[in-house]
Design a protein around this motif. Structure first.
Motif: not given
Length: 127
Positions: A39-59
């Motif tokens: 989609a043209g969005f530059s993001v690291s795999l580590a950031t994706v992992y962190n964000t997914l876990h943050q979203f999980t912790e937030a419900g």
């Protein structure tokens, strides 16, 4: 995001747009990373992992653990069960009302059952 206690950063918003745009789905960090790159969005795999876990912790997401190191994240956070096609690494929901869990053992003293996850592992039939 704010209602879940997360600050809506540019990266979180972009990943949330990909995750929640098309209804309920199951993703791995790797597959979401690939979607973001496409989609043209530059993001690291580590950031994706962190964000997914943050979203999980937030419900906002639910983890579906189907095999050792591979974690899938589910945008449907309600109690439900899953099929997993092993040779395709594909996770999808079992229609509600199709599984009945009975006769669970009493949990040990001082604990309670938080959730019961059933994953039915499938493989394609040889032709």
């Amino acid at each position: 995001m704010r209602r879940s206690g997360l600050r809506p950063t540019r990266q979180r918003i972009a990943l949330a747009d990909l995750l929640f745009a098309d209804g309920d789905r199951h993703v791995s960090a790797e597959s979401l990373h690939e979607e973001a790159q496409a989609a043209g969005f530059s993001v690291s795999l580590a950031t994706v992992y962190n964000t997914l876990h943050q979203f999980t912790e937030a419900g906002m997401l639910r983890i579906v653990q189907v095999e050792g190191a591979r974690t899938h994240f589910d945008t449907n956070v309600s109690d439900h069960h899953h099929y997993f096609i092993e040779d395709e690494n594909l996770v999808f929901d079992i229609p509600s009302g199709r599984v009945e869990v009975k006769n669970l053992p009493e949990p040990p003293e001082g604990t309670e059952i938080a959730n019961v996850d059933i994953v039915v592992r499938l493989r394609r039939k040889a032709r």
